[in-house]
Enzyme design. Sequence first.
Site, mmCIF file in Angstrom:
data_model
loop_
_atom_site.group_PDB
_atom_site.id
_atom_site.type_symbol
_atom_site.label_atom_id
_atom_site.label_comp_id
_atom_site.label_asym_id
_atom_site.label_seq_id
_atom_site.Cartn_x
_atom_site.Cartn_y
_atom_site.Cartn_z
ATOM 1 N N HIS A 25 0.850 -1.200 0.000
ATOM 2 C CA HIS A 25 0.000 0.000 0.000
ATOM 3 C C HIS A 25 0.877 1.239 0.000
ATOM 4 C CE1 HIS A 25 0.317 1.770 4.114
ATOM 5 N NE2 HIS A 25 0.657 0.556 4.474
ATOM 6 N N CYS A 26 0.311 2.315 -0.568
ATOM 7 C CA CYS A 26 1.004 3.598 -0.539
ATOM 8 C C CYS A 26 0.212 4.526 0.372
ATOM 9 C CB CYS A 26 1.150 4.165 -1.949
ATOM 10 S SG CYS A 26 -0.423 4.354 -2.811
ATOM 11 N N VAL A 27 0.229 5.805 0.094
ATOM 12 C CA VAL A 27 -0.427 6.771 0.984
ATOM 13 C C VAL A 27 -1.941 6.627 0.951
ATOM 14 C CG1 VAL A 27 -0.704 9.228 1.498
ATOM 15 C CG2 VAL A 27 1.483 8.366 0.686
ATOM 16 N N ARG A 29 -3.677 4.010 -1.395
ATOM 17 C CA ARG A 29 -4.189 2.882 -2.174
ATOM 18 C C ARG A 29 -3.700 1.527 -1.672
ATOM 19 N NH1 ARG A 29 -3.381 5.060 -8.414
ATOM 20 N NH2 ARG A 29 -3.404 7.257 -7.922
#
Length: 631
Positions: A25-27, A29
């Site tokens: 996961h990113c910030v 998503r």
Amino acid sequence: MKDKDLAKSIVSLVGGVDNVKSLVHCVTRLRFKLKDESIADTDAIKDLDGVMTVVKSGGQYQVVIGDKVDDIYNQVMPLLCNISTTESTDDDDKDTSFWNKAVALLSSLFMPVLGVLAASGVLKGLLALCTATGWLTAKSGTYMILYAASDAIFYFLPIILGFAAGNTFKTNPYLTAVIGGALVYPSMVSAYTAKTSLTFLGAPVILMNYVQTLIPIIAAAWLLSLVSKLLKAKLPKSLQMIFVPLLSLVIVVPATFLVVGPITSMLSTWLADAVLWVYGIAPVVAGFVLAGIWQLAVLLGLHWAFIPIFLNNIATKGYDPIDAMLFCTVFGQVGAALALTIKAKDPKFKELAASATLSGILGITEPIIYGVTITHKKSFVMASIGSAFGGAIAGFSSAKMYGGFAPGGIFGIPMFMGKNGFDSSFIGFLISLVVAFGVAFALSMVFGEVVKPKPVIAKKLNVAVKASEVGSPLVGQTMPLSAVKDEVFSTGMMGKGLAILPTTGEVHAPFDGQVVSVFPTKHAIGLKSNTGIELLIHLGLDTVNLKGEHFDTQVKVNDIVKAGDLLETFDIKAIEADGYDMTVPIIVTNTKEFNSIKTVSLGNNVNFGDEILSTTVSETGNEKSESLQQA
């Protein structure tokens, strides 16, 4: 919807545990890599409360959550057993394009460290602001400690990136980190600084400064993956634990200093020179075009190709002008979103847009793009136009990013301040942000949509009601979904329906239609009737863990079936002997498309073809009534 329930729904709708290869996961998503994206019910995921949208890009199936993504990720991971938390770059998917493989490689290398890079960049920028305003001096203990904290990841980037590259190339990440450590080892850095002549077994070593570099360690990690694989194939298992790392270090570290490092360092410099040469030809035009299309590039996943360029320019030149031209695009989106917020007459949209605008100011644009501007396309275009003019001004001003990696939003602004503080370059950069925001805001106020509440029509004349029936696919006793011992089904989270406790091990088609999904583990089948009913038949609870044992499917995806056709057989006794509940939930997954769904014969024994569900849909002429659309 609670975080735990949302996590369960997402896992179920992407095709279950067995359809997930990896998750990071990113910030904002959840970035899934799925075995088969066609199995995932994208429309149903988009409709989940807590999900902004779904994006398919670069081989990733991205579920956009927003600022709660970390909470949802922590709920999803316990549901996924034995899956990778790093992206695979293997060629196991023969139909994966070169671009998708490149995106997967770049994202797996840089995504784990982007958050720390951005945080370190913000701290470094704030320290530059403090020294420019006289609040701190570079010789003060406070400055020295905080600067060490801000610069450590950049100075030791070969070690940090070495660890990420080890995971990416599926080799020992601690070993690749050690190789990165060797590249920035104090005595080697001192030898380079003092211009000392070194040889290795008589071969001259071309000393380079590998501090802050990225390409040499990536190449070295790839070389290590080949060497360690070869050593494991040749050495007995009893010797591998010590001798694979030992021989790997003895082979790869000298090879990196002798060949890999000098070549890749030279290539890094050439890349930076080429980028800056192209930029130098027409910086105003470059800024206008790149900033104008940048947010579209982000939507398509093309932005990953630029991140190594930003970092490489910093490592080789100490500055990067490309990100300076693109930084204003965040403020273009903010300006458009603020205009829509002010104009909106729909209270729910106004609240959503206001929250997204605040997130954008802090540097997180996904809530704006997916929740506000991309759904109202004119404003997305207006934001891009404003960004284009802002990028042109940044290019004209020779704005540059210094010494790190700047996140979007207000906290990244100090990173564009050079040693001269508030010079003309930095002032021009600030003007580019104001112009991008102002132009996007003004254009959206004039040409943007006024978002109004959808009208609710209580009654329509001449409404035709169409009814459809679903026959029983099984022989057994029916029960309400609320009695199923699984919250995903019992709460109606996936849709309305009922359950059957089967007495025979056969599944037959409940209507005329088409097979839309057959799960690899054979425990579930998805069908769509000729009248539009989408039905999920889930054979037992948690039977995905059987991995297809005791199940035998007779159909495949896209097969046309008639009511009564045999779809699958299964061994009830064997499944129950393995400890699994054989209750079969039968769900209308597109429940929202129907005016009503009624269950029939609850608590009764049913045979193949007996009516168990009926659906109705109201229509006026050829279009659904507005009241039904909002039901």
